[in-house]
Scaffold this active site. Structure first.
Site, short mmCIF file in Angstrom:
data_model
loop_
_atom_site.label_atom_id
_atom_site.label_comp_id
_atom_site.label_asym_id
_atom_site.label_seq_id
_atom_site.Cartn_x
_atom_site.Cartn_y
_atom_site.Cartn_z
N SER A 81 0.83 -1.21 0.00
CA SER A 81 0.00 0.00 0.00
C SER A 81 0.86 1.26 0.00
CB SER A 81 -0.97 0.00 1.18
OG SER A 81 -0.32 -0.35 2.36
N GLU B 71 2.47 -0.65 14.89
CA GLU B 71 2.84 0.76 14.65
C GLU B 71 3.67 1.36 15.78
OE1 GLU B 71 -0.29 -0.40 14.28
OE2 GLU B 71 -0.37 -0.47 12.10
N PHE C 134 -3.12 4.95 11.46
CA PHE C 134 -2.51 4.22 12.60
C PHE C 134 -1.19 4.86 13.02
CE2 PHE C 134 -4.60 0.87 9.88
CZ PHE C 134 -5.80 0.92 10.56
N ARG D 22 -3.82 8.35 -1.24
CA ARG D 22 -3.64 7.05 -1.88
C ARG D 22 -3.62 7.13 -3.41
NH1 ARG D 22 -3.53 2.01 -0.73
NH2 ARG D 22 -4.43 0.42 -2.09
#
Lengths: 281, 312
Positions: free
Chosen positions: B35, B56, B81, B165
Site C-alpha cells: 500500500s 505501529e 494508525f 492514496r
C-alpha cells in the site's frame, strides 16, 4: 572490576542514591535499589564504554526502558565521571538535567525514556543497525516486570528473534512489585519465562542481586547464536535496605533522617564485609 | 492528460534513486510495503528495508533506534494508525530524544473513504502539530512530493508527512522548483482574498481560484505544504494584503491547517476567516471525491463561501 569490588561498588551506589533521593525529597527508591546490582555489573565490568568519550562508536548501548529507576543510573554515571558527581545534588531540582527519568542531554544517556514499553523496540532498532552495518557492539535494555503489561513490549519481543538479534540482551528486573502491589495481583505475568521463550528468546533466569551470576550471564551473552537473550533477573525491591525490602510502599517513598541513617549504616557494614572478603582472597 | 502516478510511488522512486548514493536511507513498513508502493525498494535494497509487521508502536521505536545509530529511516505506514496509535513513541522516541525519523503516513485523509472512520485520518495534523520540533508536511502533487522527499533526506530531525492514496492532478507544471520545509508557495497572486490549502486540497483551491476569477474576484492561492513550522510571514502578508482568508483541508476543522492559520491571524492581523474541512463528526464513507463533495470541499462551494465572506 573484580566481583567483590563490584559488590562494594553496588553498596556505595545504593548509599549515593539514598542520599540523593533524601536530599531531593523525591525519587523511586525501591526499583532503583533492586536494579543497582544489574547496572553495576554492566557499567563497571561488562559494557564497553568510555566515560571520557560517551559517544564513542564502538560502545555498547544501554537503554533504561524502566526509566523511573534512573536514580541508580545517575549515581553510576556521576561516579564514572560522565558528568561531575557534584551535580547529583541537583537531582529533580528546578531546571536540572538530572530529572526523574533518563535524559539524553546528559552524557552517557542514549535515549530518553519514561513512558513504559518503549525501550525494547529502540533496542531492536539499535541492534538491527549494528547487524546491518557489521558492527560488534551489544545493546542492553532493562525493563521492569510491571512494564511487561505494556503491549508494545511484546511487539518488540516478536521482532528481536525475527531479526536474529543475538547482539541484543533484554533484562527484566523481576522484583515482583509494582506501585499498586504485587505484579501477580495487578496483572498476572506468570509464566513469564515461558512467554519469552515462546517468543523465541534464549531465556536465562538468575538471581539479579547476585553479582557473580550477573557478570557470568552478561559476559556469556549471546550463548545461542542467532537468538536474543532475555535475562530474568529475579531481584528484591528495596534490596540492601532491610526495612525497604519487598515493601511496595517503597516504590517511590523517600527515606526520612532516621531511615537514611539506618540504611547507610547497613550499607556501610556491607561494604566493610566485602572489603574483608577481598582481603581474605 | 491526467496524472496517473500516486505520490506514494513518487516517494519510492525518489528514495530508490537517492539510496544508490546514500546507504543510510532505510525504509520500514508495517505489512504496508504494497500500500505504500515500497515493494520495489524492498526488492532493490533488502539491507535497507525493514518489515515490522502490523505493529505501529514498534515501527516507530525501531526507527528511533536505527536513527540513533546514524540511519535515515523512512517509516511508511497507514496515516490513520501511524499518526495516532504510535503517537507516544513519536512524542518520546522521536521528538523528545531528537532522532532523525521521517514518518510517512500513507492513504491519509479520507483516501480509505469507504473503510470508515477507523481508516480515515483526519485528526493526524492536530496530534502531530502538538509535538515539539516535529515538521508536519503535506505535498500537493507528484512534483512537490519528489522535491519534498529529496529535502527530507537532507533534513535533520523528525517529520510527519501525510500523503493520499490515489494519483492527484498536477498542481505544478514540472519539478523545476525548490522545496523548502516551512516555506509556503504562492501559486496564484490576488488582492481580494486568499485561499490557503495543503495536500490534495491545493488542486481544489486552484480550481476555486479560476471559478472566482470568472466572478471577478482576485484570489490569492497559497500552498501551505508545511503545517509546522507554519510560514507565518506568508499568512500575515495574505491577511494584510487581501483582508480575507479561507483555509481548505482534508482534516477535521479542529486543530489542523485552519486552526494553525487562525492562531497566526488572530494574533498578528485579525481579518475575517473561514475554515473549511471535515466537521466534528465521524466522516461519511465513500470515495474521496464523494466525501469531499459531501462536505463542500469543492471549487463551487469555496466560491460560494468566498462571495459570502466578501459580501458580494
Amino acid at each position: 572490576m573484580e566481583t567483590t569490588a563490584l559488590k562494594a561498588k553496588a553498596a556505595q551506589i545504593r548509599m549515593d542514591l539514598l542520599k540523593m533521593i533524601h536530599g531531593a525529597k523525591t525519587g523511586h527508591t525501591g526499583g532503583s535499589l533492586s536494579n543497582t546490582d544489574i547496572l553495576t555489573a554492566l557499567y563497571y565490568r561488562v559494557m564497553k564504554i568510555d566515560p571520557a568519550n560517551p559517544k564513542w562508536d564502538g560502545r555498547d548501548r544501554f537503554i533504561a526502558s524502566k526509566g523511573h529507576s534512573v536514580e541508580s543510573l545517575w549515581c553510576i554515571l556521576g561516579d564514572l565521571g560522565f558528568f561531575p558527581k557534584e551535580e547529583l545534588k541537583t537531582f529533580s531540582q528546578f531546571g536540572t538535567r538530572l530529572i526523574g527519568h533518563p535524559n539524553n542531554k546528559v552524557p552517557g544517556i542514549e535515549m530518553n525514556t519514561g513512558a513504559l514499553g518503549h525501550g525494547l523496540a529502540i533496542g531492536v532498532g539499535m541492534a538491527l543497525a549494528a547487524k546491518r552495518d557489521g558492527r560488534d557492539y551489544r545493546v542492553f535494555c532493562l525493563m521492569g516486570d510491571g512494564e511487561q503489561a505494556e503491549g508494545s513490549v511484546w511487539e518488540a519481543a516478536m521482532a528481536g528473534p525475527h531479526y536474529k538479534l543475538d547482539n541484543l540482551v533484554a533484562i527484566i528486573d523481576r522484583n515482583r512489585l509494582q506501585i499498586s502491589g504485587s505484579t501477580e495481583e495487578v496483572m498476572g505475568l506468570e509464566p513469564l519465562e515461558e512467554k519469552w521463550a515462546a517468543f523465541g528468546w534464549h531465556v536465562v533466569s538468575i538471581d539479579g542481586n547476585d553479582m557473580e551470576q550477573l557478570v557470568r550471564t552478561f559476559e556469556a551473552a549471546p550463548s545461542i547464536p542467532g537468538k536474543p537473550t532475555l535475562v530474568m533477573a529475579n531481584t528484591v525491591k528495596g534490596k540492601g535496605v532491610s526495612f525497604a525490602e519487598n515493601v511496595a510502599h517503597w516504590h517511590h517513598h523517600v527515606p526520612n533522617e532516621e531511615q537514611l541513617a539506618l540504611a547507610l549504616a547497613e550499607l556501610s557494614a556491607a561494604i566493610e564485609s566485602y572489603e574483608q572478603e577481598g582481603l581474605v582472597r | 492528460m491526467a496524472n496517473t502516478i500516486p505520490n506514494r510511488q513518487v516517494i519510492c522512486d525518489t528514495l530508490l534513486e537517492l539510496a544508490k548514493e546514500d546507504r543510510d536511507i532505510m525504509v520500514l513498513a508495517s505489512d504496508s510495503r504494497g500500500s505504500a508502493a515500497m515493494a520495489p525498494f524492498a526488492k532493490a535494497y533488502p539491507e535497507q528495508f525493514v518489515e515490522v509487521g502490523i505493529a505501529e508502536q514498534n515501527i516507530v521505536g525501531i526507527s528511533a533506534g536505527l536513527a540513533h545509530s546514524g540511519k535515515k529511516p523512512f517509516v511508511t505506514s497507514p496515516a490513520c494508525f501511524l499518526s495516532m496509535r504510535s503517537i507516544e513513541q513519536i512524542k518520546v522516541d522521536v521528538a523528545y530524544s531528537a532522532t532523525n525519523v521521517k514518518l510517512v503516513g500513507i492513504s491519509g485523509g479520507v483516501s480509505y473513504g469507504a473503510l470508515g472512520m477507523s481508516h480515515h485520518s483526519v485528526q493526524d495534523l492536530a496530534v502531530s502539530r502538538a509535538i515539539p520540533g516535529l515538521a508536519v508536511i503535506l505535498p500537493a502533487d507528484r512534483h512537490e512530493t519528489k522535491r519534498m522527499t529529496e529535502a527530507l533526506v537532507k533534513h535533520e530531525g523528525g517529520a510527519y508527512i501525510r500523503i493520499g492514496r490515489n494519483p492527484v492532478e498536477d498542481v505544478y507544471e514540472n519539478d523545476d522548483y525548490e522545496f523548502v520545509i516551512g516555506k509556503a508557495v504562492t501559486l496564484r497572486e490576488g488582492g481580494d482574498l486568499t485561499i490557503i490549502a495543503a495536500g490534495e486540497t491545493v488542486r481544489v483551491a486552484l480550481d476555486a481560484h479560476d471559478a472566482l476569477k470568472e466572478a471577478g474576484v482576485s484570489c490569492r492561492v497559497i500552498n501551505m505544504h508545511t503545517i509546522k513550522p507554519l510560514d507565518e510571514e506568508a499568512v500575515i502578508r495574505a491577511a494584510a494584503e487581501t483582508g480575507h482568508i479561507i483555509t481548505v483541508e482534508e482534516h477535521s476543522i479542529h486543530g489542523g491547517l485552519g486552526a494553525a492559520v487562525a492562531e497566526v491571524v488572530v494574533q498578528h492581523k485579525p481579518v475575517p476567516m473561514r475554515i473549511l474541512g471535515i466537521p466534528d463528526e465521524p466522516a461519511i464513507a465513500g470515495k474521496s471525491a464523494e466525501v469531499f463533495d459531501h462536505y463542500g470541499i469543492s471549487a463551487g462551494n469555496i466560491k460560494k463561501i468566498a462571495l459570502d465572506l466578501l459580501g458580494r
